[in-house]
Design a protein around this motif. Structure first.
Motif, PDB file in Angstrom:
ATOM      1  N   TRP A  32      -6.744  -6.126  -5.677  1.00 24.42           N
ATOM      2  CA  TRP A  32      -5.666  -6.622  -4.831  1.00 24.42           C
ATOM      3  C   TRP A  32      -4.423  -5.750  -4.935  1.00 24.42           C
ATOM      4  CZ3 TRP A  32      -0.788  -8.162  -6.300  1.00 24.42           C
ATOM      5  CH2 TRP A  32      -0.559  -8.249  -7.675  1.00 24.42           C
ATOM      6  N   GLN A  33      -4.265  -5.029  -6.047  1.00 18.49           N
ATOM      7  CA  GLN A  33      -3.055  -4.238  -6.257  1.00 18.49           C
ATOM      8  C   GLN A  33      -2.931  -3.073  -5.277  1.00 18.49           C
ATOM      9  OE1 GLN A  33      -2.045  -3.323 -10.327  1.00 18.49           O
ATOM     10  NE2 GLN A  33      -2.940  -5.224 -11.052  1.00 18.49           N
ATOM     11  N   ALA A  34      -3.995  -2.762  -4.561  1.00 17.02           N
ATOM     12  CA  ALA A  34      -3.914  -1.740  -3.512  1.00 17.02           C
ATOM     13  C   ALA A  34      -2.991  -2.182  -2.379  1.00 17.02           C
ATOM     14  CB  ALA A  34      -5.303  -1.411  -2.990  1.00 17.02           C
ATOM     15  N   VAL A  35      -2.601  -3.457  -2.373  1.00 18.21           N
ATOM     16  CA  VAL A  35      -1.669  -3.950  -1.361  1.00 18.21           C
ATOM     17  C   VAL A  35      -0.359  -3.173  -1.394  1.00 18.21           C
ATOM     18  CG1 VAL A  35      -0.547  -5.772  -2.718  1.00 18.21           C
ATOM     19  CG2 VAL A  35      -0.810  -6.048  -0.246  1.00 18.21           C
ATOM     20  N   PHE A  36      -0.001  -2.632  -2.546  1.00 20.86           N
ATOM     21  CA  PHE A  36       1.254  -1.903  -2.663  1.00 20.86           C
ATOM     22  C   PHE A  36       1.236  -0.588  -1.886  1.00 20.86           C
ATOM     23  CE2 PHE A  36       0.968  -4.293  -6.768  1.00 20.86           C
ATOM     24  CZ  PHE A  36       1.881  -5.266  -6.403  1.00 20.86           C
ATOM     25  N   GLN A  37       0.064  -0.087  -1.562  1.00 18.52           N
ATOM     26  CA  GLN A  37      -0.042   1.149  -0.792  1.00 18.52           C
ATOM     27  C   GLN A  37      -0.228   0.876   0.709  1.00 18.52           C
ATOM     28  OE1 GLN A  37      -1.935   1.012  -3.928  1.00 18.52           O
ATOM     29  NE2 GLN A  37      -0.014   1.874  -4.648  1.00 18.52           N
ATOM     30  N   GLN A  38      -0.302  -0.385   1.098  1.00 21.58           N
ATOM     31  CA  GLN A  38      -0.514  -0.739   2.497  1.00 21.58           C
ATOM     32  C   GLN A  38       0.826  -0.776   3.239  1.00 21.58           C
ATOM     33  OE1 GLN A  38      -3.714  -1.172   3.587  1.00 21.58           O
ATOM     34  NE2 GLN A  38      -4.204  -0.654   1.480  1.00 21.58           N
ATOM     35  N   PRO A  39       0.817  -0.413   4.518  1.00 20.98           N
ATOM     36  CA  PRO A  39       2.039  -0.593   5.307  1.00 20.98           C
ATOM     37  C   PRO A  39       2.343  -2.085   5.431  1.00 20.98           C
ATOM     38  CG  PRO A  39       0.244   0.253   6.678  1.00 20.98           C
ATOM     39  CD  PRO A  39      -0.272   0.155   5.277  1.00 20.98           C
ATOM     40  N   SER A  40       3.588  -2.419   5.591  1.00 17.88           N
ATOM     41  CA  SER A  40       4.000  -3.827   5.642  1.00 17.88           C
ATOM     42  C   SER A  40       3.192  -4.634   6.648  1.00 17.88           C
ATOM     43  CB  SER A  40       5.485  -3.941   5.989  1.00 17.88           C
ATOM     44  OG  SER A  40       6.261  -3.408   4.954  1.00 17.88           O
ATOM     45  N   SER A  41       2.891  -4.045   7.776  1.00 20.72           N
ATOM     46  CA  SER A  41       2.170  -4.781   8.819  1.00 20.72           C
ATOM     47  C   SER A  41       0.721  -5.084   8.453  1.00 20.72           C
ATOM     48  CB  SER A  41       2.211  -3.992  10.135  1.00 20.72           C
ATOM     49  OG  SER A  41       1.590  -2.727   9.971  1.00 20.72           O
ATOM     50  N   HIS A  42       0.187  -4.460   7.403  1.00 22.66           N
ATOM     51  CA  HIS A  42      -1.211  -4.678   7.012  1.00 22.66           C
ATOM     52  C   HIS A  42      -1.375  -5.465   5.715  1.00 22.66           C
ATOM     53  CE1 HIS A  42      -2.069  -0.851   9.477  1.00 22.66           C
ATOM     54  NE2 HIS A  42      -2.260  -1.920  10.221  1.00 22.66           N
ATOM     55  N   LYS A  43      -0.283  -5.777   5.039  1.00 15.75           N
ATOM     56  CA  LYS A  43      -0.367  -6.438   3.731  1.00 15.75           C
ATOM     57  C   LYS A  43      -1.058  -7.793   3.812  1.00 15.75           C
ATOM     58  CE  LYS A  43       3.609  -4.095   1.792  1.00 15.75           C
ATOM     59  NZ  LYS A  43       3.208  -3.410   0.611  1.00 15.75           N
ATOM     60  N   PHE A  44      -0.689  -8.614   4.789  1.00 17.61           N
ATOM     61  CA  PHE A  44      -1.279  -9.943   4.902  1.00 17.61           C
ATOM     62  C   PHE A  44      -2.787  -9.852   5.121  1.00 17.61           C
ATOM     63  CE2 PHE A  44      -2.778 -13.510   7.446  1.00 17.61           C
ATOM     64  CZ  PHE A  44      -2.463 -14.552   6.597  1.00 17.61           C
ATOM     65  N   THR A  45      -3.192  -9.017   6.064  1.00 19.60           N
ATOM     66  CA  THR A  45      -4.620  -8.856   6.364  1.00 19.60           C
ATOM     67  C   THR A  45      -5.357  -8.322   5.155  1.00 19.60           C
ATOM     68  OG1 THR A  45      -4.107  -8.471   8.673  1.00 19.60           O
ATOM     69  CG2 THR A  45      -6.276  -7.766   7.913  1.00 19.60           C
ATOM     70  N   PHE A  46      -4.772  -7.371   4.469  1.00 25.43           N
ATOM     71  CA  PHE A  46      -5.402  -6.806   3.281  1.00 25.43           C
ATOM     72  C   PHE A  46      -5.648  -7.889   2.235  1.00 25.43           C
ATOM     73  CE2 PHE A  46      -5.266  -5.034  -0.957  1.00 25.43           C
ATOM     74  CZ  PHE A  46      -6.226  -4.035  -0.884  1.00 25.43           C
ATOM     75  N   LEU A  47      -4.648  -8.689   1.925  1.00 24.93           N
ATOM     76  CA  LEU A  47      -4.807  -9.734   0.908  1.00 24.93           C
ATOM     77  C   LEU A  47      -5.793 -10.808   1.360  1.00 24.93           C
ATOM     78  CD1 LEU A  47      -1.146 -10.131  -0.349  1.00 24.93           C
ATOM     79  CD2 LEU A  47      -3.073  -9.126  -1.584  1.00 24.93           C
ATOM     80  N   ARG A  48      -5.764 -11.139   2.617  1.00 19.39           N
ATOM     81  CA  ARG A  48      -6.674 -12.168   3.136  1.00 19.39           C
ATOM     82  C   ARG A  48      -8.126 -11.720   3.032  1.00 19.39           C
ATOM     83  NH1 ARG A  48      -5.820 -12.735   8.960  1.00 19.39           N
ATOM     84  NH2 ARG A  48      -7.352 -11.073   8.997  1.00 19.39           N
ATOM     85  N   GLU A  49      -8.369 -10.463   3.323  1.00 23.91           N
ATOM     86  CA  GLU A  49      -9.737  -9.960   3.292  1.00 23.91           C
ATOM     87  C   GLU A  49     -10.172  -9.629   1.895  1.00 23.91           C
ATOM     88  OE1 GLU A  49      -9.901  -6.814   6.157  1.00 23.91           O
ATOM     89  OE2 GLU A  49      -9.533  -8.193   7.801  1.00 23.91           O
TER      90      GLU A  49
END
Length: 49
Positions: A32-49
């Motif tokens: 889940w810590q890869a969320v820190f490298q995601q653009p703001s617009s993709h953080k929610f989708t990244f964590l959800r998936e």
């Protein structure tokens, strides 16, 4: 069911190892810590998936 805004983990865990460990326990790994490298617009989708 657990719900949270994606801003919570990115705001409170980015620079705090203790909070990251809690996130690791909640998500079951450190992936889940890869969320820190995601653009703001993709953080929610990244964590959800």
């Amino acid at each position: 069911m657990v719900t949270f805004e994606p801003a919570f983990p990115t705001r409170f865990t980015e620079n705090h190892d203790g909070h990251r460990q809690l996130g690791d326990a909640a998500f079951g790994s450190q992936q889940w810590q890869a969320v820190f490298q995601q653009p703001s617009s993709h953080k929610f989708t990244f964590l959800r998936e």
